[in-house]
Design a protein around this motif. Structure first.
Motif, PDB file in Angstrom:
ATOM      1  N   VAL A  72      40.434  25.954  46.712  1.00 16.48           N
ATOM      2  CA  VAL A  72      41.668  26.604  46.266  1.00 16.48           C
ATOM      3  C   VAL A  72      41.587  26.941  44.777  1.00 16.48           C
ATOM      4  N   LEU A  73      41.170  25.973  43.962  1.00 20.21           N
ATOM      5  CA  LEU A  73      41.101  26.204  42.514  1.00 20.21           C
ATOM      6  C   LEU A  73      40.106  27.305  42.158  1.00 20.21           C
ATOM      7  N   TRP A  74      38.932  27.295  42.785  1.00 22.24           N
ATOM      8  CA  TRP A  74      37.930  28.320  42.503  1.00 22.24           C
ATOM      9  C   TRP A  74      38.398  29.680  42.997  1.00 22.24           C
ATOM     10  N   SER A  75      39.164  29.711  44.096  1.00 23.94           N
ATOM     11  CA  SER A  75      39.692  30.991  44.592  1.00 23.94           C
ATOM     12  C   SER A  75      40.703  31.578  43.620  1.00 23.94           C
ATOM     13  N   VAL A  76      41.545  30.731  43.047  1.00 23.37           N
ATOM     14  CA  VAL A  76      42.500  31.195  42.031  1.00 23.37           C
ATOM     15  C   VAL A  76      41.731  31.721  40.811  1.00 23.37           C
ATOM     16  N   GLY A  77      40.695  31.005  40.407  1.00 23.45           N
ATOM     17  CA  GLY A  77      39.862  31.464  39.291  1.00 23.45           C
ATOM     18  C   GLY A  77      39.188  32.788  39.589  1.00 23.45           C
ATOM     19  N   PHE A  78      38.768  32.972  40.834  1.00 23.02           N
ATOM     20  CA  PHE A  78      38.137  34.226  41.246  1.00 23.02           C
ATOM     21  C   PHE A  78      39.105  35.395  41.082  1.00 23.02           C
ATOM     22  N   VAL A  79      40.340  35.206  41.519  1.00 24.14           N
ATOM     23  CA  VAL A  79      41.348  36.261  41.379  1.00 24.14           C
ATOM     24  C   VAL A  79      41.609  36.545  39.899  1.00 24.14           C
ATOM     25  N   GLN A  80      41.671  35.496  39.088  1.00 27.87           N
ATOM     26  CA  GLN A  80      41.883  35.688  37.655  1.00 27.87           C
ATOM     27  C   GLN A  80      40.739  36.477  37.026  1.00 27.87           C
ATOM     28  N   GLN A  81      39.515  36.228  37.456  1.00 26.89           N
ATOM     29  CA  GLN A  81      38.373  36.962  36.917  1.00 26.89           C
ATOM     30  C   GLN A  81      38.444  38.437  37.296  1.00 26.89           C
ATOM     31  N   LEU A  82      38.933  38.724  38.482  1.00 25.99           N
ATOM     32  CA  LEU A  82      39.067  40.119  38.903  1.00 25.99           C
ATOM     33  C   LEU A  82      40.109  40.867  38.073  1.00 25.99           C
ATOM     34  N   LEU A  83      41.000  40.141  37.428  1.00 25.05           N
ATOM     35  CA  LEU A  83      42.021  40.752  36.573  1.00 25.05           C
ATOM     36  C   LEU A  83      41.597  40.801  35.109  1.00 25.05           C
ATOM     37  N   GLY A  84      40.400  40.318  34.795  1.00 24.11           N
ATOM     38  CA  GLY A  84      39.943  40.215  33.411  1.00 24.11           C
ATOM     39  C   GLY A  84      39.180  41.428  32.920  1.00 24.11           C
ATOM     40  N   THR A  85      38.304  41.175  31.968  1.00 27.35           N
ATOM     41  CA  THR A  85      37.495  42.219  31.345  1.00 27.35           C
ATOM     42  C   THR A  85      36.432  42.716  32.332  1.00 27.35           C
ATOM     43  N   PRO A  86      35.816  43.869  32.069  1.00 28.66           N
ATOM     44  CA  PRO A  86      34.754  44.361  32.968  1.00 28.66           C
ATOM     45  C   PRO A  86      33.612  43.356  33.156  1.00 28.66           C
ATOM     46  N   PHE A  87      33.248  42.628  32.101  1.00 24.87           N
ATOM     47  CA  PHE A  87      32.195  41.610  32.218  1.00 24.87           C
ATOM     48  C   PHE A  87      32.626  40.511  33.186  1.00 24.87           C
ATOM     49  N   GLU A  88      33.881  40.095  33.092  1.00 19.60           N
ATOM     50  CA  GLU A  88      34.385  39.056  33.988  1.00 19.60           C
ATOM     51  C   GLU A  88      34.442  39.552  35.424  1.00 19.60           C
ATOM     52  N   LYS A  89      34.810  40.811  35.612  1.00 18.73           N
ATOM     53  CA  LYS A  89      34.870  41.366  36.963  1.00 18.73           C
ATOM     54  C   LYS A  89      33.488  41.441  37.595  1.00 18.73           C
ATOM     55  N   MET A  90      32.476  41.833  36.824  1.00 19.11           N
ATOM     56  CA  MET A  90      31.147  42.059  37.392  1.00 19.11           C
ATOM     57  C   MET A  90      30.286  40.801  37.440  1.00 19.11           C
ATOM     58  N   ILE A  91      30.360  39.949  36.440  1.00 15.72           N
ATOM     59  CA  ILE A  91      29.463  38.794  36.350  1.00 15.72           C
ATOM     60  C   ILE A  91      30.174  37.491  36.708  1.00 15.72           C
ATOM     61  N   CYS A  92      31.240  37.193  35.992  1.00 17.90           N
ATOM     62  CA  CYS A  92      31.911  35.900  36.175  1.00 17.90           C
ATOM     63  C   CYS A  92      32.522  35.756  37.561  1.00 17.90           C
ATOM     64  N   SER A  93      33.038  36.841  38.109  1.00 20.01           N
ATOM     65  CA  SER A  93      33.623  36.755  39.449  1.00 20.01           C
ATOM     66  C   SER A  93      32.558  36.434  40.500  1.00 20.01           C
ATOM     67  N   LEU A  94      31.343  36.919  40.311  1.00 19.65           N
ATOM     68  CA  LEU A  94      30.260  36.586  41.248  1.00 19.65           C
ATOM     69  C   LEU A  94      29.892  35.113  41.171  1.00 19.65           C
ATOM     70  N   ILE A  95      29.873  34.570  39.948  1.00 14.32           N
ATOM     71  CA  ILE A  95      29.585  33.142  39.784  1.00 14.32           C
ATOM     72  C   ILE A  95      30.661  32.319  40.488  1.00 14.32           C
ATOM     73  N   LEU A  96      31.913  32.697  40.304  1.00 11.46           N
ATOM     74  CA  LEU A  96      33.003  31.967  40.954  1.00 11.46           C
ATOM     75  C   LEU A  96      32.980  32.134  42.462  1.00 11.46           C
ATOM     76  N   LEU A  97      32.609  33.302  42.942  1.00  3.82           N
ATOM     77  CA  LEU A  97      32.514  33.508  44.384  1.00  3.82           C
ATOM     78  C   LEU A  97      31.460  32.581  44.992  1.00  3.82           C
ATOM     79  N   LEU A  98      30.348  32.392  44.298  1.00  3.55           N
ATOM     80  CA  LEU A  98      29.338  31.437  44.766  1.00  3.55           C
ATOM     81  C   LEU A  98      29.912  30.027  44.809  1.00  3.55           C
TER      82      LEU A  98
END
Length: 110
Positions: A72-98
């Motif tokens: 649940v916590l990582w899923s919330v973080g994933f959604v937050q990354q999708l709302l962030g900067t382009p770097f967060e959308k492309m890189i950080c969101s993939l790390i969180l998805l893993l």
């Protein structure tokens, strides 16, 4: 990967404006965020290694609950990354998805 990401941020290789939703204006504001994230990642690694030993059969239900909490916590973080900067959308969101996938796998495995 999260620890490496924050080490790159602290070393200045990744600009501060690329992470934390672009809200980190200086190194002093980003330093505690990165240190806390590194610390939490180390705890997560320890937890994963600890439960992978399969020694805690007695506490299996509690470990499953903790894994679902992480999902649940990582899923919330994933959604937050999708709302962030382009770097967060492309890189950080993939790390969180893993992270979501790995914690989900640990939660549903017997």
């Amino acid at each position: 990967m999260t620890i490496l990401l924050h080490l790159l941020i602290l070393s200045g290789i990744i600009p501060l404006t690329w992470v934390n939703g672009g809200r980190s204006e200086s190194f002093t504001t980003q330093l505690p965020v990165s240190i806390i994230n590194i610390f939490i990642s180390i705890i997560g690694i320890g937890f994963t290694l600890f439960i992978s030993k399969n020694v805690l059969k007695k506490y299996q239900r509690g470990i499953t609950v903790i894994c679902w909490l992480f999902v649940v916590l990582w899923s919330v973080g994933f959604v937050q990354q999708l709302l962030g900067t382009p770097f967060e959308k492309m890189i950080c969101s993939l790390i969180l998805l893993l992270g979501v996938i790995s914690n989900l796998r640990m939660a549903i495995e017997k």
